[in-house]
Design a protein around this motif. Structure first.
Motif, PDB file in Angstrom:
ATOM      1  N   ASP A 198     -45.288 -19.819  19.511  1.00 27.62           N
ATOM      2  CA  ASP A 198     -46.454 -18.814  19.192  1.00 27.62           C
ATOM      3  C   ASP A 198     -45.889 -17.498  19.146  1.00 27.62           C
ATOM      4  OD1 ASP A 198     -49.562 -18.829  18.811  1.00 27.62           O
ATOM      5  OD2 ASP A 198     -49.174 -17.076  19.824  1.00 27.62           O
ATOM      6  N   ALA A 199     -45.144 -17.265  20.564  1.00 27.62           N
ATOM      7  CA  ALA A 199     -44.643 -15.650  20.528  1.00 27.62           C
ATOM      8  C   ALA A 199     -43.760 -15.365  19.575  1.00 27.62           C
ATOM      9  CB  ALA A 199     -44.014 -15.943  22.069  1.00 27.62           C
ATOM     10  N   CYS A 200     -42.856 -16.559  19.332  1.00 27.81           N
ATOM     11  CA  CYS A 200     -41.798 -16.109  17.929  1.00 27.81           C
ATOM     12  C   CYS A 200     -42.557 -15.723  16.895  1.00 27.81           C
ATOM     13  CB  CYS A 200     -41.261 -17.451  17.886  1.00 27.81           C
ATOM     14  SG  CYS A 200     -39.900 -17.951  19.088  1.00 27.81           S
ATOM     15  N   VAL A 201     -43.704 -16.186  16.554  1.00 30.54           N
ATOM     16  CA  VAL A 201     -44.270 -15.888  15.204  1.00 30.54           C
ATOM     17  C   VAL A 201     -45.307 -14.622  15.499  1.00 30.54           C
ATOM     18  CG1 VAL A 201     -46.221 -16.689  13.597  1.00 30.54           C
ATOM     19  CG2 VAL A 201     -44.501 -18.156  14.560  1.00 30.54           C
ATOM     20  N   GLN A 202     -45.476 -14.532  16.845  1.00 28.72           N
ATOM     21  CA  GLN A 202     -46.120 -13.152  17.200  1.00 28.72           C
ATOM     22  C   GLN A 202     -45.393 -11.650  16.645  1.00 28.72           C
ATOM     23  OE1 GLN A 202     -46.990 -13.039  21.428  1.00 28.72           O
ATOM     24  NE2 GLN A 202     -48.191 -14.833  21.207  1.00 28.72           N
ATOM     25  N   ALA A 203     -43.969 -11.926  16.409  1.00 32.72           N
ATOM     26  CA  ALA A 203     -43.315 -11.064  15.893  1.00 32.72           C
ATOM     27  C   ALA A 203     -43.848 -10.699  14.468  1.00 32.72           C
ATOM     28  CB  ALA A 203     -41.867 -11.347  15.772  1.00 32.72           C
ATOM     29  N   LEU A 204     -44.412 -11.628  13.775  1.00 36.48           N
ATOM     30  CA  LEU A 204     -44.845 -11.150  12.385  1.00 36.48           C
ATOM     31  C   LEU A 204     -46.116 -10.266  12.580  1.00 36.48           C
ATOM     32  CD1 LEU A 204     -44.986 -14.510  10.367  1.00 36.48           C
ATOM     33  CD2 LEU A 204     -43.835 -12.370   9.831  1.00 36.48           C
ATOM     34  N   ALA A 205     -46.863 -10.480  13.559  1.00 34.43           N
ATOM     35  CA  ALA A 205     -47.876  -9.369  13.709  1.00 34.43           C
ATOM     36  C   ALA A 205     -47.447  -7.880  13.970  1.00 34.43           C
ATOM     37  CB  ALA A 205     -48.806 -10.149  14.824  1.00 34.43           C
ATOM     38  N   ALA A 206     -46.334  -8.160  14.965  1.00 35.43           N
ATOM     39  CA  ALA A 206     -45.965  -6.646  15.337  1.00 35.43           C
ATOM     40  C   ALA A 206     -45.453  -6.088  14.057  1.00 35.43           C
ATOM     41  CB  ALA A 206     -44.676  -6.960  16.205  1.00 35.43           C
ATOM     42  N   ALA A 207     -44.813  -6.809  13.256  1.00 36.10           N
ATOM     43  CA  ALA A 207     -44.307  -6.414  11.860  1.00 36.10           C
ATOM     44  C   ALA A 207     -45.407  -5.718  11.032  1.00 36.10           C
ATOM     45  CB  ALA A 207     -43.545  -7.385  11.222  1.00 36.10           C
ATOM     46  N   LEU A 208     -46.401  -6.289  11.065  1.00 36.74           N
ATOM     47  CA  LEU A 208     -47.643  -5.656  10.368  1.00 36.74           C
ATOM     48  C   LEU A 208     -47.988  -4.162  11.020  1.00 36.74           C
ATOM     49  CD1 LEU A 208     -49.998  -8.703  10.254  1.00 36.74           C
ATOM     50  CD2 LEU A 208     -48.894  -7.587   8.382  1.00 36.74           C
TER      51      LEU A 208
END
Length: 194
Positions: A126-136
């Protein structure tokens, strides 16, 4: 709905690929039908294709030059509706650039203690995919909720300890008004190996 279920995984090899399907049925209901939950296709890949990704980690670091405090990231997304508890707050360092983010992730103590049970704990994924939220960045409102994964490639056994996640947003399928986000996430060990 907290009752036992039968679970089956069907695997079928077809040359270099294998298909896997997951089914369940209610144990209490005699003769109940099996329900298929997912089907996936797996195939062997050439490990040499991962070597180009190592060099791109340096490029990603140069393109993601704006540092974001992970605590501020979690507070911002909590205000948008994401309630990532302590176990799911694995980001320890975060840098963003245009439509991309580079996140350093370390397992929280409760996750590290369960490493013998979960080689890749769901909180780390989940933390790895949270990087997508940061990219937003702040381009979207509302919670960030994953809906689908198109493809997962493993080039080596899962890394123990800290990992690095590089997320890159793709073109938006329905324009900026859409709530959908499509992106790619590469996860490496601390040395940049996929």
């Amino acid at each position: 709905e907290n009752h036992p279920v039968d679970l089956q995984v069907h695997a079928k090899r077809n040359g270099p690929t294998a298909s896997l399907s997951v089914y369940s049925r209610d144990v209490q209901g005699s003769g109940s039908d099996w329900v298929r939950h997912c089907t996936m296709l797996a195939k062997a890949i050439d490990g040499r294709s991962a070597t180009a990704q190592t060099a791109s980690l340096d490029a990603a670091a140069s393109q993601c030059s704006t540092a974001i405090d992970p605590a501020a990231f979690y507070a911002d997304w909590a205000a948008r509706g994401n309630q990532w508890g302590a176990t799911f707050q694995g980001l320890v360092q975060l840098h963003v650039g245009t439509a991309q983010a580079l996140a350093h992730i370390a397992p929280p103590a409760s996750v590290a203690a369960a490493s013998d049970v979960h080689p890749w704990h769901p909180a780390i994924l989940d933390a790895c995919v949270q990087a997508l939220a940061a990219a937003l960045g702040d381009t979207r409102r509302g919670a960030f909720v994953g809906k689908a994964v198109a493809q997962i490639r493993l080039y080596a056994p899962c890394a123990a300890g800290k990992v690095i996640s590089h997320a890159v947003l793709r073109d938006e399928p329905a324009g900026p008004a859409s709530r959908a986000v499509i992106g790619d996430v590469w996860v490496t060990d601390a040395d940049g190996q996929l």
